[in-house]
Structures are given as C-alpha cells and as structure tokens.
Design an enzyme around this catalytic site. Structure first.
Site, PDB file in Angstrom:
ATOM      1  CE1 TYR B 322       2.141  -3.030   5.279  1.00  8.52           C
ATOM      2  CE2 TYR B 322       3.029  -1.051   6.305  1.00  8.52           C
ATOM      3  CZ  TYR B 322       3.168  -2.383   5.942  1.00  8.52           C
ATOM      4  OH  TYR B 322       4.324  -3.060   6.247  1.00  8.52           O
ATOM      5  CE1 TYR B 372       5.061  -3.941   9.667  1.00 12.08           C
ATOM      6  CE2 TYR B 372       6.792  -5.513  10.180  1.00 12.08           C
ATOM      7  CZ  TYR B 372       6.317  -4.468   9.431  1.00 12.08           C
ATOM      8  OH  TYR B 372       7.112  -3.931   8.446  1.00 12.08           O
TER       9      TYR B 372
END
Lengths: 523, 418
Positions: B322, B372
């Site tokens: 991440y 994102y």
C-alpha cells in the site's frame, strides 16, 4: 500647566492624529473651556499635596489572602509564616503591588472623607462639568521603598502634577490628568506612584478599535467607553480561512480542555497506580483501573519527538506554514501541538520546548509549544536563590497564559477594593459600551508583578512596577504574558529590569516593566 | 454456473479448528487458508472525473468482476465494502440485480479495509455464511470528496474517532500526508533515511505505471531528480511522495476454491488473509507509545500471513504494498520481514523494487502511478500476477503478497496459484 505637544499615553492613536482643540470647529468656545480647565488645574496644583488620608485598616493577612487568591500569586513570602521567617524579610510581608489597595476608598467611604481634599477628585469634577464625563486609567508607575509588614497603617498624600489637553484620542476628546501619590507608614515614605487617567468625552460614533482600561479610583458616575467592535476584527485577522477546528469533548477528556482554559497542561494520572497517559481515556492503560482517574498538571517542558512543517493544503484557522510537533513531556507522555516561535529550519528532534496556550475563543484554548530557551541549567524548580543572577539581558521569560474568567475579574476587583461597577456588573459595563466586565488596573498591576516573581522566585525583591494600559481585558478573554530581561540596571546600576507585555484578543492590554533588586539586597 | 448448482459448493468439508482454542498466532490454522479463492476481478476506468455517481461506479465494477468470474448477479449472496464507501451493500445489490443476501459487512479504518474485505468474504465463504461474496470499493476521490484535504467533519462527532482526531486536527495535524510525515520524520532521524530514499519508491511506481495502459500516469515516468524538485506538501513529504486522487471502482469476487475451479478463470487461492491492529492503536496517529519507526499493526498482519501460508518473505515473487505515501512502503518492507529494521533504504537501493529487481513492488504502478482506489486495485493486480495476465508480469509462479492501508488498523493477503 500646559498643553504639551506630545502626550505619551496609551489611548492616542498616533501623534499624527492628535490635534489641539484650537484646530477644531467651535474653537473659540473650546478655547474658553480649555482655559477654564487649565485655570482650575492650576488652582488645584497650587494647593499642593493633600492632607494625609489614612487607610481604613492596617496591612493585614486576610486582605492579603484575598488578594493572593484573586491574583493567583502563590509566593510563600505573603502567606507562609515559616518561609517568610527564613527570608530576608524575617516575617510575612504584603505584596508590593498591593500598596494602592490599602488606601482605596472602598464600597462605603466615610462621608466627606478624602473626596473634597483629593486633588484628583476635584479635577475629575471640573472635567465632568466640562462634559468630559468618562474616565480611563492609562498609566501606573509604582516605586516601593520597602516591603510592608502586617499592622502598618498607611496614609496617602496625593498631588496633582499635570493636566494636559484637550487631546483627540481613540476614545474621544479628553484630558490627561496625572497625580503623584505617596504612601507613608508613620513618617516614613514607603511607596510612590505616578498615576495618569484620561478624562474624556465619549465619542458619539462607533466605538474605537482600541481602548484603554477604565480607571478605578475616580468614583464619579461616568461612562467607560470601551471597544466593542475590535474583537471580531482581531480574530478574523488570525484566521485566514475557515473557523478553527474544535476538538470534540467527552466526560473522559473534558479535564484536559478545562486545563488549557486555566493555563494548565493536564495529563491523566491513575489514582490507583500512578501511571500517566495521554491522550486521556476512561481507563488506566497501565493497571486497567476505571475508577480514580485524575490528572496532574505537567511541568510543561519536554523535547520534540517528531515534527512536521505543514505547507499544503489549507488548514482551517491556520496561517500556513505551521510547525506541528509531537513532544515527549518531561513526565513521559507525548502531546501533539503547534510549535511557534521557531523557524522550520530551527526545529530538530530533541529540541527543548515549553508549553504555551493558544486562546481560540471563549471556550477553546489549544495547547502549544514554544522553544524552551531556559532548558538545561535552570530547568530545576524555583528555588530561593535569586535567578536574576543567572538571567542574562535579552533572555526571555516563559510565556504565561491566564484565562480571565468573570470570577477572576470580580474577585480581583474586590480584593483590590475597587467597586467601580464595570468590574463586577455586566449590565453596567455594557451600558457603558463595554463588551463585558473587565480587569481593573490594580489587578493588572498585580498580575504583572506575579508574572515576574513567579519566574524570579520568592526571594526576588520587587522595587518598582510601571505599566501602561492598552486595550481592555474583558471577562472571557485570555491574557498572555511575555517578558524579557532588559539591559537596564536601574538607578543604582545593580537592579534587573524586566520588560513585560500582556496581550489579549483585542491586542496589547498592558506593557510595562518590573524592576527587581539585585540578589542579596536587603528588604 | 447458476446459483442453484453452487448453493452449497463453498461449504468446507470439515471444521479443523475448535473455535474455543486460543492458540498462539503461529499455531493457528484458519479455515480460510487454501480453501477460498478469488474468482474474478473488475474495475472501471481510473480517471480524475468519472462523470457518474459512486454507486454507478460500484455497480459497474461489481458487474465487471462477475463477468470476469463467469458468474451472474443472481449468484451473489454476500457483499463487503469499506465503512467509508458511499454505496451500501443493499444499494449495490439492488442495482446489480442480486437477490437475497446472507452476508454483508462493512470494514472500518479507511484503506486498511482493502484486504480485509477479502478476509471477511473468505471467512463468510469458509464458514458457509455465503457462497459468492463480492468485495467492492468505488469513489469519486478526485471529483468528489478529496481525502487529502482537511476533513472538518472528522472532528465533529463525539465518538472515539472524533475524539482521537481532536488531539490532532485542531492543532494543525489534519491531513493524511501530515500524519505520515510525522512518523516519517522520526524514521529518518532514527535510521538515516532521506527524502531520496522515499523518492526511490515513487520512481519505481511511476516506472511501472508508464507501461500500464490502465494507469493514470501511463507513459509518464519520473526521475529521482524530479521527485527531489517537487514541492513540499508537509515536510518531510514532497508532492511526489503522495499518491494520486482518483475516481473509479474496483470489485473482487470471492468464493470457495472448489467452486472457483469450475469457473471461467483459473482460481487465485487465498493462501493467507489477516487483519491487524497494534497496541495503543490510533487511526493514522499511533504516536503515543512505541518508537514511531514502524507499523506495529502491519507486524500483526505479517505474523499471521506467514503462519497461515507457511511461507517466508523470500518465497514472495512480487508484492503490492500500500503506497498512499512513500515512507510507509519502507516501513512495510521491514514489518513484513523483507529486510531488517532500518534497512529498507538499503534494500530498495539500485532498483531492487523495480521490475527486474530482487523484489518488484507494485507492478501496476501502485497508487502513485496507476490510481488511488483505496488499495483495491492492488488486490486486482495481485490477482493478475498470479494468473500471469499482468501487463507488467513478474516472471515465475510464486505467491504474491498484498497489503492494505498503513498507519491504520490494516490487513493483508497472500495469493497463490491453485
């Protein structure tokens, strides 16, 4: 008695805006009135000092306790007999800044006593009759020849020393009236004070942006015209964007926010095992106890554990960039807050910082950090040695923030025996154009003294306090004191002069100096 | 494959672990490990202005994932999303055309929910609570609510989240970047990492995105110098340390391994799935204990993943870590055991995390390069890597590790070929 070209008192907006009465419309009439006022002043001054007016009560502990409670002055010199006995005074003494309190007329002055013979009272009445009905105290310069002991009965002589005007000030046209006041214990001169008030004709238009605090000795039924519009302008200037964000508060956390309002950094402390935690919560993180969760007031010092320089995007209520620091307190827990007083490239992990308090509005005071320039050699608790020895010129005093609650205003007004209603009666204060009740000058004098002696320690000897008032400090505001050691060594070349400013949301409430005797001096 | 024929196919054949046994993490043998699989993935385009509602994006992504799996909406009996998602399970079910649901669940803590949606789905399938569970996340994060701005609403509620934020937002620490910057500063101080070390992550992501047509930054790589020239956002973070803002949706279909074997695409086995929250945990602001040099919650996830999958870091072929902000990629490498603590800056040096390196990270370009999608696009990339269908395929058939949001209670997955 002359009209001076320059009047150094607070409420004038600037020299350029000051004009003599002769320049205004109706100058003929004004000129005649001025001549009458000056003539009266001349007569009063020619009469010289008043006859002595005696204090109602001698210097006494109950009155001192009321004063130290209201001012929040914990100096043991005033109330701890054992401590005082070991001090240079060898007994309990009165706070020097209380000197004026002893001879205040009080709520029910004896009929006829003082007022007729009082030069200031006479001058006030003359100006009342001329239409200058409102009054504010602007300057107070006290010199203490020695500390006062219990049971001394003071007397006050007062003398008119200067009347100048008319001046155009931010409050309205008015006259500055200066008196010299001397206190005696028996035949011994113990203290002196130069005292200046502005006696003015309240402006008929919108209140000005700045105003001096109203006077406290004249009891004439005059109107204290004060700022009512400045607050919003001031707060708007500090926040360029949206209103500041507010923390939600729960039953577990409200003590922290009550603490910041009181100028305290409160850290949750378990009453069962003594463990500290921050942020607070319902349980002790160490022993699990749910009951007996209290707090302790942190010393307010610590070191930067990490920090950021926030530049983007905008943060409501902040003017970017800001430095936000996670600080490890001396007591252990970490606390996050904005760091001010340092440039981004001056901050480093491990940097010593000290807490400060950032008033946002009537309900919210945020914790903050500032560089701790006293960290290291002087970080120990206050001692009986005079720290003025080690405080170099230019050194800054730690900031002190005081939440000026209505209780502070009223308790201190009464403890200083000042019953002018603007200091305890909000309706009265509002009718006079004020936002609320506000601090009296005797209290401000006491707070300035306390700020310096808290820093200097109980052994410090206060020789003089001289202050000039700026904007009023209303109930609900927060006073933030800052100070620095000047390179002024006083008349005998051995003293230390501390320059002090106290600011509130409207601007500078007080500027002044406190002169401390060199260590080892006698009381 | 119809709903009827698969009704019970996901039920595990045996229950191996008594639920009452509080065994150490290292000894757990979860029901889900090796019994469940990802059968389909779907996504919308990734843009800056989708021009349609978040619900519509969710529906499009879910339908695409079902198509990919060869399932119909009627097969779906479970839905999972983020508590932050704007589109409730029932709304998505209605619009997709699913019928009855027997399982629906929301996962909290922002991007930390990404892999946890699959974890929840796998648990539901493994226990028989549902047979086909779709995990979805759709958001107009650029044209709608932008997470990188200060959320005043985050400090309005008198609940634990609002109270926690109340120790930071009013003081000026009020954006995700700022919260990461605070930890990054201490990490730099402790280990000597530099802004250029963070920049190496951005360079790798953008290099990979440059060859991924689905990526917003397709054909737009950056140099380390460009990273170093980019403006400060919240020191020590620069603009190019921060992920994109993206509109789009992603969905993942979870079912039993047995059932997945009969579907359109080769099953991607969920070898391990875990959530993790650390001691004294906060959302993005776990600053009040520990030394601020790691991500303890990711350590909790890591221990479970390695244990469940019976794998070691060296077994991993590629990882999707991440990457909303670059510093936490370095800390994740350390928490996951790919390198010793404080060594990530050396581990990533010399292109080790780029395609062709020792451990290629984020072959799709990550959230800095591709988009994102709150970590869900990383799961989709991991699935493609296992299938062998990525545009930036990392050679080999080893397992792929995926992580979810960092600095928050989080989650992770290890995916493997059947």
């Amino acid at each position: 008695m002359t009209t001076r070209a320059e009047e150094p008192s607070a409420p004038t907006r600037s020299a350029g805006e000051q004009r003599t009465g002769e320049q205004r419309t109706g100058e003929q009439r004004t000129g005649e009135q001025s001549a009458m006022i000056l003539a009266t002043a001349q007569k009063i001054r020619a009469a010289g000092p008043s006859s002595p007016r005696f204090a109602r009560d001698p210097v006494n502990l109950p009155a001192i306790r009321n004063w130290t409670d209201a001012i929040g002055d914990a100096n043991p010199l005033y109330t701890d007999a054992e401590f005082a006995a070991r001090s240079v005074h060898r007994e309990l003494v009165a706070p020097p800044a209380m000197v004026q309190v002893w001879t205040m007329p009080g709520l029910q002055p004896p009929s006829g006593a003082g007022t007729g013979a009082d030069p200031l009272g006479q001058m006030m009445r003359a100006l009342d009759e001329a239409g200058f009905t409102a009054v504010v105290a602007t300057n107070c310069a006290q010199t203490y020849h020695r500390y006062l002991r219990h049971h001394e009965l003071l007397s006050l002589r007062s003398e008119l020393t200067d009347v100048s005007g008319p001046k155009r000030t931010a409050l309205g046209d008015g006259w500055f009236v200066t008196t010299r006041n001397t206190w005696y214990s028996g035949d011994e001169l113990v203290a002196e004070m130069d005292w200046r008030v502005l006696k003015f004709r309240p402006a008929a238009t919108a209140p000005p942006a700045t105003a001096a605090g109203p006077a406290t000795t004249a009891r004439s039924a005059t109107t204290a015209r004060s700022a009512t519009t400045a607050r919003s302008a001031t707060t708007a200037g500090s926040a360029t964007t949206a209103p500041p964000m507010r923390p939600p508060v729960s039953a577990d956390t409200e003590f922290f926010w009550a603490g910041t309002r009181a100028g305290e950094l409160r850290i949750q402390r378990c009453g069962e095992c003594g463990a500290l935690r921050h942020p607070p919560g319902p349980a002790c993180l160490s022993c699990g106890a749910l009951r007996n969760q209290g707090y302790q007031v942190a010393a307010g010092t610590g070191t930067v554990y990490s920090y950021v320089v926030h530049r983007h995007p905008p943060v409501p209520g902040k003017r970017l960039p800001i430095i936000v620091a996670l600080v490890e307190l001396a007591e252990g827990p970490r606390v996050m807050a904005e760091l001010t007083g340092a440039e981004p490239d001056e901050v480093y992990i491990g940097m010593p910082v000290r807490t400060r308090f950032i008033p946002i509005d009537d309900d919210l005071v945020l914790p903050g950090w500032q560089p701790d320039e006293q960290a290291g050699p002087t970080e120990s608790a206050p001692t009986e040695s005079a720290p003025t020895e080690s405080a170099p010129p230019g050194g800054a005093l730690p900031e002190w923030t005081l939440r000026v609650t209505p209780t502070v205003v009223v308790a201190a007004a009464i403890a200083t025996r000042d019953f002018y209603p603007v200091h305890h009666d909000r309706d009265f204060a509002e009718q006079g154009g004020g936002k609320d009740i506000f601090l009296n000058i005797l209290t401000t004098t006491g707070l300035v003294q306390r700020y310096v002696t808290d820093w200097a320690g109980p052994a410090a000897l206060v020789r003089a306090v001289s202050i000039r008032l700026g904007v009023p400090c209303y109930a609900g505001d927060t006073l933030r004191f800052a100070g620095r050691v000047t390179d002024d060594a006083g008349p005998d070349g051995r003293d230390r002069v501390i320059a002090v400013t106290g600011s509130c949301s409207l601007g500078n409430h007080v500027t002044g100096t406190v002169r401390l005797a060199a260590a080892g001096s006698t009381a | 494959m119809t709903a009827d024929s698969g009704a019970l196919a996901g039920t595990p054949t045996s229950v191996r672990t008594p639920t009452s046994a509080r065994t150490p993490t290292s000894a757990r043998t979860p029901l889900i490990s090796g019994t469940t699989a990802i059968a389909g993935i779907g996504a919308t385009e990734f843009s800056k202005d989708s021009g349609r509602s978040e619900l519509k994006l969710a529906v499009e992504a879910v339908r695409a994932a079902l198509d990919d799996a060869g399932l119909s909406p009627a097969d779906v009996d479970g839905l999972v999303t983020f508590s932050m998602d704007a589109s409730a399970e029932i709304a998505v079910a209605r619009e997709v055309g699913a019928g009855e649901l027997t399982f629906f669940s929301l996962i909290g803590y922002g991007g930390g929910a990404a892999c946890a949606t699959v974890h929840q789905a796998a648990m539901a399938v493994a226990t028989g609570a549902a047979n086909v569970v779709v995990c979805y996340r759709a958001l107009n994060e650029r044209s709608g609510r932008r997470f990188g701005q200060v959320s005043v609403d985050a400090v309005r509620a008198v609940n634990s989240a609002g109270l926690d934020n109340g120790w930071h937002y009013p003081m000026g620490l009020a954006t995700p970047a700022a919260t990461v910057a605070m930890a990054a500063r201490h990490y730099m101080h402790a280990f000597g990492a530099t802004s250029a070390d963070f920049g190496a992550v951005a360079v790798a992501d953008r290099k990979h995105a440059a060859t991924n047509p689905s990526a917003w930054f397709y054909q737009r790589p950056i140099t380390l110098d460009e990273h170093q020239q980019s403006r400060w956002i919240c020191e020590p973070l620069r603009l190019l340390d921060c992920c994109q803002e993206t509109d789009g949706g992603v969905a993942v279909v979870v079912t039993s391994l047995d059932r997945a074997r009969s579907l359109k695409k080769a099953p991607v086995v969920i070898s391990a799935a875990a959530q993790g929250s650390g001691p004294n945990q906060y959302t993005m602001t776990s600053y009040y204990s520990g030394d601020l040099t790691g991500l303890p919650e990711m350590g909790v996830v890591a221990r479970q993943l390695w244990s469940q999958a019976r794998l070691r870091p060296a077994d991993i072929r590629t990882a999707v870590l991440y990457d909303h902000f670059t510093p936490y990629v370095l800390m994740q490498l350390e928490e996951l055991g790919f390198c010793p603590r404080g060594e990530a800056r050396n581990f990533i040096a010399g292109g080790a995390i780029e395609l062709g390196g020792a451990l290629p990270l984020n072959p799709h370009g990550g959230q800095l390069g591709e988009g994102y999608l709150h970590g869900m696009n990383g799961i989709a990339e991991a699935v493609r890597q296992v299938r062998g269908s990525s545009v930036n395929q990392v050679p080999g058939d080893g397992p792929v590790l995926v992580t979810a949001g960092t600095g928050v209670p989080t989650s992770g997955l290890i995916l493997s070929p059947a």
